[in-house]
Write a protein that holds these residues in place. Structure first.
Motif, mmCIF file in Angstrom:
data_model
loop_
_atom_site.group_PDB
_atom_site.id
_atom_site.type_symbol
_atom_site.label_atom_id
_atom_site.label_comp_id
_atom_site.label_asym_id
_atom_site.label_seq_id
_atom_site.Cartn_x
_atom_site.Cartn_y
_atom_site.Cartn_z
ATOM 1 N N ALA A 60 1.091 -1.177 -0.168
ATOM 2 C CA ALA A 60 0.152 -0.075 -0.053
ATOM 3 C C ALA A 60 0.814 1.324 -0.208
ATOM 4 C CB ALA A 60 -0.733 0.044 1.226
ATOM 5 N N GLU A 61 2.029 1.368 0.892
ATOM 6 C CA GLU A 61 2.853 2.243 0.817
ATOM 7 C C GLU A 61 3.369 2.568 -0.468
ATOM 8 O OE1 GLU A 61 5.571 1.619 3.961
ATOM 9 O OE2 GLU A 61 4.244 2.319 5.633
ATOM 10 N N LEU A 62 3.905 1.457 -1.158
ATOM 11 C CA LEU A 62 4.610 1.506 -2.372
ATOM 12 C C LEU A 62 3.509 2.269 -3.568
ATOM 13 C CD1 LEU A 62 7.101 1.142 -4.330
ATOM 14 C CD2 LEU A 62 5.986 -1.076 -4.674
ATOM 15 N N ALA A 63 2.275 1.797 -3.654
ATOM 16 C CA ALA A 63 1.198 2.281 -4.303
ATOM 17 C C ALA A 63 0.912 3.557 -3.999
ATOM 18 C CB ALA A 63 -0.065 1.494 -4.186
ATOM 19 N N ALA A 64 0.732 4.042 -3.016
ATOM 20 C CA ALA A 64 0.748 5.568 -2.492
ATOM 21 C C ALA A 64 1.712 6.402 -3.124
ATOM 22 C CB ALA A 64 0.364 5.682 -1.091
ATOM 23 N N LEU A 68 1.791 9.234 -5.655
ATOM 24 C CA LEU A 68 2.295 10.798 -5.529
ATOM 25 C C LEU A 68 3.288 11.049 -6.474
ATOM 26 C CD1 LEU A 68 2.028 13.063 -3.445
ATOM 27 C CD2 LEU A 68 3.385 12.003 -2.021
ATOM 28 N N GLY A 69 4.204 10.138 -6.658
ATOM 29 C CA GLY A 69 5.460 10.450 -7.647
ATOM 30 C C GLY A 69 4.826 11.044 -9.003
ATOM 31 N N GLU A 70 3.886 10.121 -9.471
ATOM 32 C CA GLU A 70 3.265 10.751 -10.831
ATOM 33 C C GLU A 70 2.842 12.164 -10.809
ATOM 34 O OE1 GLU A 70 0.386 7.945 -11.951
ATOM 35 O OE2 GLU A 70 1.577 6.061 -12.339
ATOM 36 N N LYS A 71 2.084 12.411 -9.680
ATOM 37 C CA LYS A 71 1.518 13.911 -9.403
ATOM 38 C C LYS A 71 2.919 14.825 -9.250
ATOM 39 C CE LYS A 71 -2.421 12.816 -6.850
ATOM 40 N NZ LYS A 71 -3.125 12.619 -5.524
ATOM 41 N N LEU A 107 0.007 19.180 -1.615
ATOM 42 C CA LEU A 107 1.010 17.864 -1.736
ATOM 43 C C LEU A 107 1.893 17.851 -0.673
ATOM 44 C CD1 LEU A 107 1.887 18.204 -5.446
ATOM 45 C CD2 LEU A 107 0.578 16.425 -4.440
ATOM 46 N N GLU A 108 1.437 16.939 0.521
ATOM 47 C CA GLU A 108 2.149 17.314 1.668
ATOM 48 C C GLU A 108 3.478 16.075 1.502
ATOM 49 O OE1 GLU A 108 1.564 19.053 4.378
ATOM 50 O OE2 GLU A 108 -0.268 19.964 3.396
ATOM 51 N N ILE A 109 4.746 17.053 1.647
ATOM 52 C CA ILE A 109 6.072 16.381 1.513
ATOM 53 C C ILE A 109 6.804 16.663 2.778
ATOM 54 C CG2 ILE A 109 8.071 15.871 0.081
ATOM 55 C CD1 ILE A 109 5.518 14.734 -1.243
ATOM 56 N N LYS A 131 12.464 11.845 -2.513
ATOM 57 C CA LYS A 131 12.703 10.385 -2.485
ATOM 58 C C LYS A 131 11.220 10.035 -1.530
ATOM 59 C CE LYS A 131 16.330 8.116 -1.525
ATOM 60 N NZ LYS A 131 17.381 7.360 -0.762
ATOM 61 N N LEU A 132 10.369 9.435 -2.104
ATOM 62 C CA LEU A 132 9.036 9.179 -1.543
ATOM 63 C C LEU A 132 8.933 7.914 -0.871
ATOM 64 C CD1 LEU A 132 6.748 10.450 -4.650
ATOM 65 C CD2 LEU A 132 7.235 11.559 -2.449
ATOM 66 N N HIS A 133 9.955 6.845 -1.487
ATOM 67 C CA HIS A 133 9.954 5.456 -0.897
ATOM 68 C C HIS A 133 11.307 5.072 -1.366
ATOM 69 C CE1 HIS A 133 8.944 1.127 -1.190
ATOM 70 N NE2 HIS A 133 7.910 1.446 0.011
ATOM 71 N N ARG A 134 11.613 3.761 -0.798
ATOM 72 C CA ARG A 134 12.966 3.343 -1.229
ATOM 73 C C ARG A 134 13.205 3.020 -2.458
ATOM 74 N NH1 ARG A 134 11.194 -0.818 2.467
ATOM 75 N NH2 ARG A 134 10.805 -2.689 1.290
ATOM 76 N N ASP A 135 11.840 2.863 -3.338
ATOM 77 C CA ASP A 135 11.935 2.304 -4.782
ATOM 78 C C ASP A 135 11.365 3.262 -5.471
ATOM 79 O OD1 ASP A 135 13.011 -0.173 -3.783
ATOM 80 O OD2 ASP A 135 10.920 -0.954 -3.408
ATOM 81 N N VAL A 136 10.916 4.537 -5.167
ATOM 82 C CA VAL A 136 10.268 5.321 -5.754
ATOM 83 C C VAL A 136 10.851 6.923 -5.381
ATOM 84 C CG1 VAL A 136 8.093 6.680 -6.296
ATOM 85 C CG2 VAL A 136 7.827 4.143 -5.520
ATOM 86 N N ALA A 137 11.334 7.683 -6.492
ATOM 87 C CA ALA A 137 11.841 8.929 -6.569
ATOM 88 C C ALA A 137 10.962 9.766 -7.361
ATOM 89 C CB ALA A 137 13.419 8.993 -6.623
#
Length: 166
Positions: A60-64, A68-71, A107-109, A131-137
């Motif tokens: 779920a965290e990865l999907a979120a 968010l990364g696309e936005k 967009l809360e970062i 860096k949003l997630h260890r696999d997503v930037a």
């Protein structure tokens, strides 16, 4: 000291890993921050029972993060700052400024997730990594422009005595 990680810790391990750290680091940082537990049999069994929940939570965290990364990839921020004649800013644009501008766009970062080696100190266009997630930037386009009005040229104004038709 062996600890069981409750959260991902950069350069150490991911949630559910048993890691060996120095006693001071574990006692004074990881355990009080809620990032780790002592690696006892009871805690290991507890984590094994929760592993299914943790896997679903991680998905779920990865999907979120991907959503968010696309936005964020489609986001362009423009900052107006005072600048000298050679384009050097009086001040700078920092990760905190970028986080506040993103918050204004709902967009809360966390500003610590915004990767800036150093503050932006010159006019121009920049690409900033988040860096949003260890696999997503994600990459945000940041444009820094001067807030001084552009000097007018004679071509922009009609000659004296002529009126401009509206």
């Amino acid at each position: 000291m062996e600890l069981l990680l409750k959260e991902d810790v950069e350069h150490l391990g991911v949630r559910g890993d048993i890691v060996k750290v120095r006693a001071g680091y574990g006692r004074n940082y990881l355990i009080p921050k809620g990032l780790a537990l002592m690696a006892t049999r009871a805690n290991v069994k507890l984590i094994e029972r929760e592993r299914q929940r943790l896997v679903k939570l991680a998905e779920a965290e990865l999907a979120a993060a991907q959503s968010l990364g696309e936005k964020l990839n489609a986001t362009t921020l423009t900052f107006q700052r005072k600048a000298g004649e050679n384009g050097t800013l009086y001040g700078s644009v920092t990760s905190m400024d970028i986080a506040e501008a993103l918050a204004a766009q709902q967009l809360e970062i966390d500003r610590r997730r915004i990767v800036l080696k150093e503050a932006i100190k010159a006019l121009g266009d920049y690409e900033v990594t988040v860096k949003l997630h260890r696999d997503v930037a994600a990459t945000i386009k940041v444009s820094v422009v001067s807030d001084a009005p552009k000097p007018t040229t004679p071509d922009e104004h009609p000659p004296a005595g002529e009126s401009v038709a509206s």
